[in-house]
Design a protein around this motif. Structure first.
Motif, PDB file in Angstrom:
ATOM      1  N   ALA A  22     -28.383  16.521  10.728  1.00 15.82           N
ATOM      2  CA  ALA A  22     -27.447  15.779  11.573  1.00 15.82           C
ATOM      3  C   ALA A  22     -28.193  14.920  12.593  1.00 15.82           C
ATOM      4  CB  ALA A  22     -26.503  16.741  12.284  1.00 15.82           C
ATOM      5  N   LEU A  23     -29.265  15.466  13.147  1.00 15.04           N
ATOM      6  CA  LEU A  23     -30.062  14.725  14.122  1.00 15.04           C
ATOM      7  C   LEU A  23     -30.690  13.493  13.471  1.00 15.04           C
ATOM      8  CD1 LEU A  23     -31.310  14.516  16.958  1.00 15.04           C
ATOM      9  CD2 LEU A  23     -33.131  16.036  16.174  1.00 15.04           C
ATOM     10  N   LEU A  24     -31.261  13.672  12.289  1.00  9.98           N
ATOM     11  CA  LEU A  24     -31.862  12.531  11.583  1.00  9.98           C
ATOM     12  C   LEU A  24     -30.817  11.478  11.206  1.00  9.98           C
ATOM     13  CD1 LEU A  24     -34.458  14.383   9.342  1.00  9.98           C
ATOM     14  CD2 LEU A  24     -34.930  12.844  11.268  1.00  9.98           C
ATOM     15  N   LYS A  25     -29.629  11.933  10.847  1.00 17.61           N
ATOM     16  CA  LYS A  25     -28.537  11.010  10.513  1.00 17.61           C
ATOM     17  C   LYS A  25     -28.151  10.180  11.738  1.00 17.61           C
ATOM     18  CE  LYS A  25     -24.232  11.217   7.904  1.00 17.61           C
ATOM     19  NZ  LYS A  25     -23.255  12.127   7.308  1.00 17.61           N
ATOM     20  N   ARG A  26     -28.025  10.847  12.873  1.00 15.49           N
ATOM     21  CA  ARG A  26     -27.675  10.154  14.122  1.00 15.49           C
ATOM     22  C   ARG A  26     -28.772   9.158  14.501  1.00 15.49           C
ATOM     23  NH1 ARG A  26     -25.226  13.580  18.682  1.00 15.49           N
ATOM     24  NH2 ARG A  26     -23.382  12.906  17.598  1.00 15.49           N
ATOM     25  N   LEU A  27     -30.038   9.571  14.382  1.00 14.91           N
ATOM     26  CA  LEU A  27     -31.145   8.665  14.697  1.00 14.91           C
ATOM     27  C   LEU A  27     -31.182   7.486  13.733  1.00 14.91           C
ATOM     28  CD1 LEU A  27     -33.896  11.273  15.605  1.00 14.91           C
ATOM     29  CD2 LEU A  27     -32.793   9.643  17.168  1.00 14.91           C
ATOM     30  N   GLY A  28     -30.815   7.713  12.486  1.00 10.85           N
ATOM     31  CA  GLY A  28     -30.740   6.621  11.516  1.00 10.85           C
ATOM     32  C   GLY A  28     -29.676   5.599  11.902  1.00 10.85           C
ATOM     33  N   ARG A  29     -28.538   6.093  12.411  1.00 10.33           N
ATOM     34  CA  ARG A  29     -27.483   5.178  12.867  1.00 10.33           C
ATOM     35  C   ARG A  29     -27.966   4.362  14.054  1.00 10.33           C
ATOM     36  NH1 ARG A  29     -23.997   9.602  11.723  1.00 10.33           N
ATOM     37  NH2 ARG A  29     -23.928  10.161  13.926  1.00 10.33           N
ATOM     38  N   ILE A  30     -28.683   5.014  14.967  1.00  7.04           N
ATOM     39  CA  ILE A  30     -29.219   4.315  16.135  1.00  7.04           C
ATOM     40  C   ILE A  30     -30.224   3.250  15.684  1.00  7.04           C
ATOM     41  CG2 ILE A  30     -30.632   4.573  18.218  1.00  7.04           C
ATOM     42  CD1 ILE A  30     -29.315   7.405  18.509  1.00  7.04           C
ATOM     43  N   GLU A  31     -31.059   3.614  14.727  1.00  3.65           N
ATOM     44  CA  GLU A  31     -32.027   2.656  14.183  1.00  3.65           C
ATOM     45  C   GLU A  31     -31.298   1.438  13.615  1.00  3.65           C
ATOM     46  OE1 GLU A  31     -35.757   2.670  11.017  1.00  3.65           O
ATOM     47  OE2 GLU A  31     -34.251   4.254  10.913  1.00  3.65           O
ATOM     48  N   GLY A  32     -30.202   1.680  12.919  1.00  2.00           N
ATOM     49  CA  GLY A  32     -29.403   0.577  12.377  1.00  2.00           C
ATOM     50  C   GLY A  32     -28.823  -0.291  13.485  1.00  2.00           C
ATOM     51  N   GLN A  33     -28.383   0.342  14.565  1.00  2.00           N
ATOM     52  CA  GLN A  33     -27.855  -0.421  15.702  1.00  2.00           C
ATOM     53  C   GLN A  33     -28.941  -1.315  16.299  1.00  2.00           C
ATOM     54  OE1 GLN A  33     -26.195   3.187  17.774  1.00  2.00           O
ATOM     55  NE2 GLN A  33     -24.623   1.704  18.356  1.00  2.00           N
ATOM     56  N   VAL A  34     -30.158  -0.776  16.425  1.00  4.63           N
ATOM     57  CA  VAL A  34     -31.258  -1.565  16.992  1.00  4.63           C
ATOM     58  C   VAL A  34     -31.586  -2.750  16.083  1.00  4.63           C
ATOM     59  CG1 VAL A  34     -33.709  -1.517  17.637  1.00  4.63           C
ATOM     60  CG2 VAL A  34     -32.202   0.363  18.324  1.00  4.63           C
ATOM     61  N   GLY A  36     -29.482  -4.214  14.200  1.00  4.75           N
ATOM     62  CA  GLY A  36     -28.366  -5.130  14.413  1.00  4.75           C
ATOM     63  C   GLY A  36     -28.551  -5.965  15.670  1.00  4.75           C
ATOM     64  N   ILE A  37     -29.080  -5.352  16.714  1.00  7.09           N
ATOM     65  CA  ILE A  37     -29.346  -6.092  17.954  1.00  7.09           C
ATOM     66  C   ILE A  37     -30.409  -7.160  17.702  1.00  7.09           C
ATOM     67  CG2 ILE A  37     -30.292  -5.908  20.292  1.00  7.09           C
ATOM     68  CD1 ILE A  37     -28.982  -3.075  20.389  1.00  7.09           C
ATOM     69  N   ALA A  38     -31.454  -6.807  16.970  1.00  7.02           N
ATOM     70  CA  ALA A  38     -32.501  -7.783  16.656  1.00  7.02           C
ATOM     71  C   ALA A  38     -31.908  -8.952  15.873  1.00  7.02           C
ATOM     72  CB  ALA A  38     -33.627  -7.115  15.868  1.00  7.02           C
ATOM     73  N   ARG A  39     -31.019  -8.639  14.955  1.00 14.10           N
ATOM     74  CA  ARG A  39     -30.361  -9.684  14.161  1.00 14.10           C
ATOM     75  C   ARG A  39     -29.511 -10.577  15.078  1.00 14.10           C
ATOM     76  NH1 ARG A  39     -29.064  -6.600  10.397  1.00 14.10           N
ATOM     77  NH2 ARG A  39     -27.068  -5.898  11.202  1.00 14.10           N
ATOM     78  N   MET A  40     -28.823  -9.958  16.041  1.00 16.08           N
ATOM     79  CA  MET A  40     -28.009 -10.734  16.980  1.00 16.08           C
ATOM     80  C   MET A  40     -28.877 -11.707  17.781  1.00 16.08           C
ATOM     81  SD  MET A  40     -25.384  -7.824  18.436  1.00 16.08           S
ATOM     82  CE  MET A  40     -24.357  -8.932  19.402  1.00 16.08           C
ATOM     83  N   ILE A  48     -23.831 -11.377  26.458  1.00 16.30           N
ATOM     84  CA  ILE A  48     -23.018 -10.222  26.838  1.00 16.30           C
ATOM     85  C   ILE A  48     -22.759  -9.325  25.633  1.00 16.30           C
ATOM     86  CG2 ILE A  48     -20.776  -9.471  27.755  1.00 16.30           C
ATOM     87  CD1 ILE A  48     -22.777 -10.683  29.844  1.00 16.30           C
ATOM     88  N   ASP A  49     -22.571  -9.908  24.461  1.00 14.12           N
ATOM     89  CA  ASP A  49     -22.381  -9.112  23.252  1.00 14.12           C
ATOM     90  C   ASP A  49     -23.636  -8.303  22.931  1.00 14.12           C
ATOM     91  OD1 ASP A  49     -19.830 -10.138  23.021  1.00 14.12           O
ATOM     92  OD2 ASP A  49     -20.402 -11.680  21.552  1.00 14.12           O
ATOM     93  N   ILE A  50     -24.803  -8.913  23.115  1.00 11.95           N
ATOM     94  CA  ILE A  50     -26.067  -8.206  22.883  1.00 11.95           C
ATOM     95  C   ILE A  50     -26.221  -7.077  23.895  1.00 11.95           C
ATOM     96  CG2 ILE A  50     -28.585  -8.418  22.896  1.00 11.95           C
ATOM     97  CD1 ILE A  50     -28.160 -11.365  21.931  1.00 11.95           C
ATOM     98  N   LEU A  51     -25.926  -7.362  25.145  1.00 10.53           N
ATOM     99  CA  LEU A  51     -26.027  -6.327  26.188  1.00 10.53           C
ATOM    100  C   LEU A  51     -25.065  -5.176  25.918  1.00 10.53           C
ATOM    101  CD1 LEU A  51     -26.374  -8.594  29.337  1.00 10.53           C
ATOM    102  CD2 LEU A  51     -28.136  -7.105  28.347  1.00 10.53           C
ATOM    103  N   THR A  52     -23.895  -5.472  25.390  1.00  3.99           N
ATOM    104  CA  THR A  52     -22.930  -4.426  25.040  1.00  3.99           C
ATOM    105  C   THR A  52     -23.508  -3.508  23.968  1.00  3.99           C
ATOM    106  OG1 THR A  52     -21.070  -5.837  25.628  1.00  3.99           O
ATOM    107  CG2 THR A  52     -20.605  -3.995  24.143  1.00  3.99           C
ATOM    108  N   GLN A  53     -24.163  -4.097  22.983  1.00  8.03           N
ATOM    109  CA  GLN A  53     -24.768  -3.294  21.915  1.00  8.03           C
ATOM    110  C   GLN A  53     -25.957  -2.484  22.435  1.00  8.03           C
ATOM    111  OE1 GLN A  53     -23.430  -2.760  18.906  1.00  8.03           O
ATOM    112  NE2 GLN A  53     -21.761  -3.928  19.837  1.00  8.03           N
ATOM    113  N   ILE A  54     -26.731  -3.061  23.339  1.00  7.60           N
ATOM    114  CA  ILE A  54     -27.844  -2.322  23.941  1.00  7.60           C
ATOM    115  C   ILE A  54     -27.317  -1.129  24.720  1.00  7.60           C
ATOM    116  CG2 ILE A  54     -29.662  -2.437  25.713  1.00  7.60           C
ATOM    117  CD1 ILE A  54     -30.192  -5.335  24.728  1.00  7.60           C
ATOM    118  N   SER A  55     -26.218  -1.326  25.422  1.00 12.87           N
ATOM    119  CA  SER A  55     -25.595  -0.235  26.163  1.00 12.87           C
ATOM    120  C   SER A  55     -25.156   0.885  25.225  1.00 12.87           C
ATOM    121  CB  SER A  55     -24.392  -0.763  26.954  1.00 12.87           C
ATOM    122  OG  SER A  55     -23.733   0.277  27.622  1.00 12.87           O
TER     123      SER A  55
END
Length: 109
Positions: A22-34, A36-40, A48-55
């Motif tokens: 479960a921990l690795l799954k959650r970290l994988g989702r966070i990695e995907g979010q990061v 996504g931020i790089a793509r943004m 503001i949209d980027i800052l929202t995702q960073i938050s």
């Protein structure tokens, strides 16, 4: 670190081991979010949209951190307290408490 503490740790699993998947799954989702931020940023999206995702990433990492702190206290510190009672060496538990306090201090910075 005290050798007694190191020796004790070598014979005990980490507290998060039971929830490792479960921990690795959650970290994988966070990695995907990061990613996504790089793509943004690459696509020059609105600041503001980027800052929202960073938050959101920060909140997710804090949740993981708090879970690990809870596991450390509930497993490692409690185990060290038991070892401390069995051996009569209070430094075993004192080392774990200091270690946990330092980790919490780093999280609060």
């Amino acid at each position: 670190m005290d050798t007694a503490t190191t020796t004790t740790d070598e014979h005990r699993e980490h507290g998060y081991t039971a929830d490792k998947t479960a921990l690795l799954k959650r970290l994988g989702r966070i990695e995907g979010q990061v990613r996504g931020i790089a793509r943004m940023v690459d696509e020059e999206k609105y600041c503001i949209d980027i800052l929202t995702q960073i938050s959101a990433v920060n909140a997710a990492l804090h949740k993981v951190s708090l879970g690990l702190v809870e596991e450390h206290i509930g497993h490692c510190v409690v185990g060290a307290a038991q070892d401390s009672l069995e051996t009569g060496n209070p430094e075993i538990v004192n080392d774990k408490v200091r270690e946990a306090s330092a980790a919490i201090g780093r999280l609060l910075r």
